[in-house]
Design an enzyme around this catalytic site. Sequence first.
Site, PDB file in Angstrom:
ATOM      1  N   HIS A 267     -50.750 -31.174 -13.835  1.00 29.36           N
ATOM      2  CA  HIS A 267     -50.957 -29.863 -14.468  1.00 29.36           C
ATOM      3  C   HIS A 267     -49.637 -29.297 -14.939  1.00 29.36           C
ATOM      4  O   HIS A 267     -48.731 -29.060 -14.151  1.00 29.36           O
ATOM      5  CB  HIS A 267     -51.661 -28.839 -13.576  1.00 29.36           C
ATOM      6  CG  HIS A 267     -52.727 -28.112 -14.337  1.00 29.36           C
ATOM      7  ND1 HIS A 267     -52.437 -27.165 -15.287  1.00 29.36           N
ATOM      8  CD2 HIS A 267     -54.064 -28.265 -14.342  1.00 29.36           C
ATOM      9  CE1 HIS A 267     -53.571 -26.751 -15.826  1.00 29.36           C
ATOM     10  NE2 HIS A 267     -54.567 -27.407 -15.280  1.00 29.36           N
TER      11      HIS A 267
ATOM     12  N   HIS B 219     -61.784 -35.456 -17.923  1.00 28.08           N
ATOM     13  CA  HIS B 219     -62.279 -34.359 -17.087  1.00 28.08           C
ATOM     14  C   HIS B 219     -63.497 -33.753 -17.792  1.00 28.08           C
ATOM     15  O   HIS B 219     -63.378 -32.764 -18.504  1.00 28.08           O
ATOM     16  CB  HIS B 219     -61.159 -33.323 -16.916  1.00 28.08           C
ATOM     17  CG  HIS B 219     -61.446 -32.276 -15.894  1.00 28.08           C
ATOM     18  ND1 HIS B 219     -60.454 -31.702 -15.130  1.00 28.08           N
ATOM     19  CD2 HIS B 219     -62.599 -31.681 -15.498  1.00 28.08           C
ATOM     20  CE1 HIS B 219     -60.987 -30.801 -14.315  1.00 28.08           C
ATOM     21  NE2 HIS B 219     -62.284 -30.769 -14.525  1.00 28.08           N
TER      22      HIS B 219
ATOM     23  N   ARG C  64     -66.556 -31.536 -18.426  1.00 26.49           N
ATOM     24  CA  ARG C  64     -67.009 -30.259 -17.866  1.00 26.49           C
ATOM     25  C   ARG C  64     -68.454 -30.035 -18.285  1.00 26.49           C
ATOM     26  O   ARG C  64     -68.900 -30.577 -19.303  1.00 26.49           O
ATOM     27  CB  ARG C  64     -66.105 -29.120 -18.344  1.00 26.49           C
ATOM     28  CG  ARG C  64     -64.739 -29.155 -17.693  1.00 26.49           C
ATOM     29  CD  ARG C  64     -64.006 -27.813 -17.830  1.00 26.49           C
ATOM     30  NE  ARG C  64     -62.959 -27.666 -16.833  1.00 26.49           N
ATOM     31  CZ  ARG C  64     -61.718 -28.129 -16.956  1.00 26.49           C
ATOM     32  NH1 ARG C  64     -61.360 -28.770 -18.034  1.00 26.49           N
ATOM     33  NH2 ARG C  64     -60.830 -27.946 -15.992  1.00 26.49           N
TER      34      ARG C  64
ATOM     35  N   GLU D 235     -61.919 -36.925 -13.388  1.00 26.67           N
ATOM     36  CA  GLU D 235     -61.744 -35.679 -12.635  1.00 26.67           C
ATOM     37  C   GLU D 235     -62.962 -34.796 -12.841  1.00 26.67           C
ATOM     38  O   GLU D 235     -63.627 -34.890 -13.866  1.00 26.67           O
ATOM     39  CB  GLU D 235     -60.571 -34.879 -13.204  1.00 26.67           C
ATOM     40  CG  GLU D 235     -59.243 -35.498 -13.127  1.00 26.67           C
ATOM     41  CD  GLU D 235     -58.218 -34.638 -13.855  1.00 26.67           C
ATOM     42  OE1 GLU D 235     -57.041 -34.986 -13.761  1.00 26.67           O
ATOM     43  OE2 GLU D 235     -58.581 -33.650 -14.514  1.00 26.67           O
TER      44      GLU D 235
ATOM     45  N   ARG E  60     -64.340 -30.422 -35.400  1.00 22.21           N
ATOM     46  CA  ARG E  60     -64.994 -30.686 -36.683  1.00 22.21           C
ATOM     47  C   ARG E  60     -66.355 -31.353 -36.548  1.00 22.21           C
ATOM     48  O   ARG E  60     -66.995 -31.657 -37.540  1.00 22.21           O
ATOM     49  CB  ARG E  60     -64.077 -31.535 -37.573  1.00 22.21           C
ATOM     50  CG  ARG E  60     -62.989 -30.733 -38.245  1.00 22.21           C
ATOM     51  CD  ARG E  60     -63.600 -29.793 -39.289  1.00 22.21           C
ATOM     52  NE  ARG E  60     -62.639 -28.845 -39.797  1.00 22.21           N
ATOM     53  CZ  ARG E  60     -61.950 -29.015 -40.918  1.00 22.21           C
ATOM     54  NH1 ARG E  60     -62.089 -30.109 -41.616  1.00 22.21           N
ATOM     55  NH2 ARG E  60     -61.109 -28.091 -41.317  1.00 22.21           N
TER      56      ARG E  60
HETATM   57  N1  PXP Z   1     -55.020 -32.572 -13.194  1.00 25.68           N
HETATM   58  C1  PXP Z   1     -56.146 -31.837 -13.236  1.00 25.68           C
HETATM   59  C2  PXP Z   1     -56.988 -31.749 -12.016  1.00 25.68           C
HETATM   60  C3  PXP Z   1     -56.535 -31.172 -14.412  1.00 25.68           C
HETATM   61  O1  PXP Z   1     -57.655 -30.444 -14.446  1.00 25.68           O
HETATM   62  C4  PXP Z   1     -55.733 -31.295 -15.562  1.00 25.68           C
HETATM   63  C5  PXP Z   1     -56.142 -30.625 -16.833  1.00 25.68           C
HETATM   64  O2  PXP Z   1     -57.364 -31.133 -17.257  1.00 25.68           O
HETATM   65  C6  PXP Z   1     -54.560 -32.084 -15.464  1.00 25.68           C
HETATM   66  C7  PXP Z   1     -54.228 -32.704 -14.273  1.00 25.68           C
HETATM   67  C8  PXP Z   1     -53.649 -32.267 -16.629  1.00 25.68           C
HETATM   68  O3  PXP Z   1     -53.022 -31.058 -16.921  1.00 25.68           O
HETATM   69  P1  PXP Z   1     -52.230 -30.870 -18.293  1.00 25.68           P
HETATM   70  O4  PXP Z   1     -53.236 -30.960 -19.384  1.00 25.68           O
HETATM   71  O5  PXP Z   1     -51.605 -29.519 -18.152  1.00 25.68           O
HETATM   72  O6  PXP Z   1     -51.215 -31.984 -18.358  1.00 25.68           O
END
Ligand code: PXP
Length: 239
Positions: free
Chosen positions: A191, A44, A46, A71, A19
């Site tokens: 992940h 993270h 980007r 990250e 939004r």
């Molecule tokens: N670890 C890394 C390196 C990632 O890129 C991500 C997603 O941004 C995650 C962990 C977390 O994954 P999820 O969002 O599937 O819990």
Amino acid sequence: MATRLSVNVNKIATLRNARGGDNPNVVQVSKDCERFGAQGITVHPRPDERHIRYQDVLDLKEVVKTEFNIEGYPDARYMELVLKVKPTQATLVPDPPGVLTSNAGWDTIKNESLLKELIQELQANGIRTSIFVDTNLKNVEGAAKVGANRIELYTEPYASKFHANKEAAIAPFIKAAKLAKELSLDLNAGHDLDLHNLKYFAQNITGLDEVSIGHALISDALYFGLENTIQMYLAQLEP
Ligand code: PXP
């Protein structure tokens, strides 16, 4: 010691960006995650800033009291940001810029000199460095060789096979974790971990220091609320 839970707040930024305003507020949600028991906050950023923006990282630096984990793909902008913010942990991920989400770990053999150089620079600035790898034992060995403090095991292959055959799904992770510990590497994982597959993973992986979880945890919070959800995830990690 129980595995620590770091909440990845990227999805909060995705919702905010939908939004264009400041609702939900990433800083406030992160502070609340900590108040509700999260032991770390992960972001993270980007290059296209489609969820976490570089400014969010600077804002979070001022408020995160637990472990701050940044990250990302270590391009010049990431390195500049991380060296400025000096988080507890940098997690290097081999994402090409346009990718939807991280979908592979480092080839630590091919990227040996690059990783070595980056890790040295981060560590010289007091930043613990973790690198995202799959369960290929060569990549785990390579992680030790390049001087990483930790590895983060890419758990998507575990999550996607879990319901069909959890013993087979976890087997390569047990081997990779064992080798990591033999090589004195600390161990993270992340992940696609969720309320179905997390407990079994944590119970079977010896020496799992930390998990970082975003998508499933934030989705579960729609039903259970953020505070309950964080408590539910922490309960999965109890030894
Ligand atoms: N670890 C890394 C390196 C990632 O890129 C991500 C997603 O941004 C995650 C962990 C977390 O994954 P999820 O969002 O599937 O819990």
